[in-house]
Motif scaffolding. Sequence first.
Motif, mmCIF file in Angstrom:
data_model
loop_
_atom_site.group_PDB
_atom_site.id
_atom_site.type_symbol
_atom_site.label_atom_id
_atom_site.label_comp_id
_atom_site.label_asym_id
_atom_site.label_seq_id
_atom_site.Cartn_x
_atom_site.Cartn_y
_atom_site.Cartn_z
ATOM 1 N N LEU A 213 0.831 -1.198 0.000
ATOM 2 C CA LEU A 213 0.000 0.000 0.000
ATOM 3 C C LEU A 213 0.870 1.254 0.000
ATOM 4 O O LEU A 213 0.617 2.203 -0.755
ATOM 5 C CB LEU A 213 -0.919 0.009 1.228
ATOM 6 C CG LEU A 213 -2.128 -0.920 1.175
ATOM 7 C CD1 LEU A 213 -2.780 -1.007 2.557
ATOM 8 C CD2 LEU A 213 -3.139 -0.421 0.149
ATOM 9 N N LEU A 214 1.888 1.265 0.836
ATOM 10 C CA LEU A 214 2.787 2.420 0.884
ATOM 11 C C LEU A 214 3.485 2.636 -0.453
ATOM 12 O O LEU A 214 3.604 3.765 -0.931
ATOM 13 C CB LEU A 214 3.825 2.225 1.988
ATOM 14 C CG LEU A 214 3.313 2.393 3.424
ATOM 15 C CD1 LEU A 214 4.313 1.839 4.423
ATOM 16 C CD2 LEU A 214 3.031 3.870 3.711
ATOM 17 N N SER A 215 3.918 1.533 -1.082
ATOM 18 C CA SER A 215 4.587 1.649 -2.385
ATOM 19 C C SER A 215 3.633 2.185 -3.443
ATOM 20 O O SER A 215 4.003 3.030 -4.267
ATOM 21 C CB SER A 215 5.120 0.273 -2.826
ATOM 22 O OG SER A 215 6.104 -0.189 -1.930
ATOM 23 N N SER A 216 2.388 1.721 -3.401
ATOM 24 C CA SER A 216 1.388 2.191 -4.371
ATOM 25 C C SER A 216 1.114 3.679 -4.186
ATOM 26 O O SER A 216 1.043 4.441 -5.168
ATOM 27 C CB SER A 216 0.081 1.400 -4.208
ATOM 28 O OG SER A 216 0.268 0.033 -4.522
ATOM 29 N N PHE A 217 0.959 4.091 -2.946
ATOM 30 C CA PHE A 217 0.681 5.497 -2.691
ATOM 31 C C PHE A 217 1.879 6.379 -3.043
ATOM 32 O O PHE A 217 1.706 7.520 -3.484
ATOM 33 C CB PHE A 217 0.258 5.707 -1.236
ATOM 34 C CG PHE A 217 -1.101 5.143 -0.922
ATOM 35 C CD1 PHE A 217 -2.168 5.340 -1.783
ATOM 36 C CD2 PHE A 217 -1.323 4.406 0.233
ATOM 37 C CE1 PHE A 217 -3.423 4.816 -1.507
ATOM 38 C CE2 PHE A 217 -2.581 3.882 0.519
ATOM 39 C CZ PHE A 217 -3.634 4.098 -0.354
ATOM 40 N N ASN A 218 3.094 5.847 -2.879
ATOM 41 C CA ASN A 218 4.284 6.603 -3.290
ATOM 42 C C ASN A 218 4.296 6.822 -4.799
ATOM 43 O O ASN A 218 4.670 7.888 -5.288
ATOM 44 C CB ASN A 218 5.558 5.873 -2.851
ATOM 45 C CG ASN A 218 5.835 6.014 -1.365
ATOM 46 O OD1 ASN A 218 5.379 6.972 -0.736
ATOM 47 N ND2 ASN A 218 6.572 5.080 -0.794
ATOM 48 N N ARG A 219 3.871 5.794 -5.539
ATOM 49 C CA ARG A 219 3.804 5.934 -6.997
ATOM 50 C C ARG A 219 2.739 6.959 -7.387
ATOM 51 O O ARG A 219 2.929 7.753 -8.315
ATOM 52 C CB ARG A 219 3.496 4.581 -7.636
ATOM 53 C CG ARG A 219 4.638 3.577 -7.532
ATOM 54 C CD ARG A 219 4.278 2.245 -8.150
ATOM 55 N NE ARG A 219 5.344 1.279 -7.984
ATOM 56 C CZ ARG A 219 5.270 0.006 -8.388
ATOM 57 N NH1 ARG A 219 4.157 -0.417 -8.978
ATOM 58 N NH2 ARG A 219 6.289 -0.811 -8.201
#
Length: 440
Positions: A213-219
Amino acid sequence: MLTVFKEHIEKRSLLSPSKTYLLACSGGVDSMVLAHLLLEIGIPFEIGHVNFGLRGAESDADESSIEKWSKKNSIPFHSHHPDTTSKATDEKISIQMAARDIRYAWFDDLIKKRSLDGIVLAHHQDDQLETIFLNLLRTTGLDGIQGMADKKGYLIRPLLPFSKEEILAFAKENGIIWREDASNQKTEYKRNKLRLEALPALYEVSEDAKQNLLSSFNRLQDAGKALGGLSEIWLEQNLQKDSEVESLPFRSFINLAGAATLLFYWLRSYGFNSDQAESTLHSAKNQESGKVFFSATHQLTVDREALLLAPISEQFDPVILDEKDIELVIPEGTYELLKEPFDRKIDTSRQNAQLDLDRLSFPLTIRTWELGDKFIPLGMKNGKKVSDFLIDLKIDRWHKDQVKVLVSEGKIAWVIGHRIADWAKCDEATRIALHFKKKN
């Protein structure tokens, strides 16, 4: 964690040992760990604590604990004791919203009084996820999904890369004392319900759910930055500006994919929301000329071929001119009122007017033109509606609404800045001209 923290603030240029900051400290584990980290790496800071008094003796114990730590470590300590309940009642907002408003207003005032260089907040990775999901529940766009920035203005959040688990582990390893707020366990608050029930259930979907989730939101955050940059280029290429009005032609957005988002990126800094951007696009596509949308400070008008953005028009109170007046001051400028023997020399400037004084009856009135107003423009024999006259001049709707007229005994003598009436002109029979001459 200390090493990673130091590397993070240096890499992101978040804090400097040559400056002094205000640490917003609740006494909980997050802010107490942050206080410890700042002390360890030599970042000068002072502590600000708001005692809302909502938990009685527990609230006072929180303050006492922080003050004790501050004295032990020679850190300046400041506290505030607001009446949160009264503010919430008076403004008809929730206690949580009132507390937030009070907290940030006081912090802002304190850094100005103390000449501090920013407010350091203890928001961390888990807070970031909670904020994003809360924004989604309220409906949001890319901005809301991007969550909190590690630095925005004078707000600095150096703990965003760290999880709550890491912070708790660091506190225990280093013997850091903190206070627990029992209200954090009450699930009637949306954030607490997310933290205690919804998000733990979501994280159980897979072992790497939280990190993914954190990686997706960073993208998505990166995509948001890219869109913001591209929208600025688009505006530079298409937005037309004069001293008061911004004009965006329909052709620049009407057939673009994501046009409502582009409009929102333009309008948001003027106080408009995404729903208004979508409604504006709908009105433009349906050629609803004359439709107006408002923010607190600006008005957005759907004109014939463009959107017009301008400050909200202030109501113009009519001005009465007596025969002895020698000056006229209106929003369009300052005019000299000159009574001159007419020497057959005509002032051809559209900004000025020469009228036959003998044909005028004082007092004269200057007012905003109204629907139904008619006059005979100079050089014409038949009357014309002022509205049609202004349309013929291709004046946009915002500027058209600002136009004023000079009236003598109910008859329009001058559409100010555009054309005098034929009946009021100076001719061979004119003895004295009343000359409205605009000052530079």
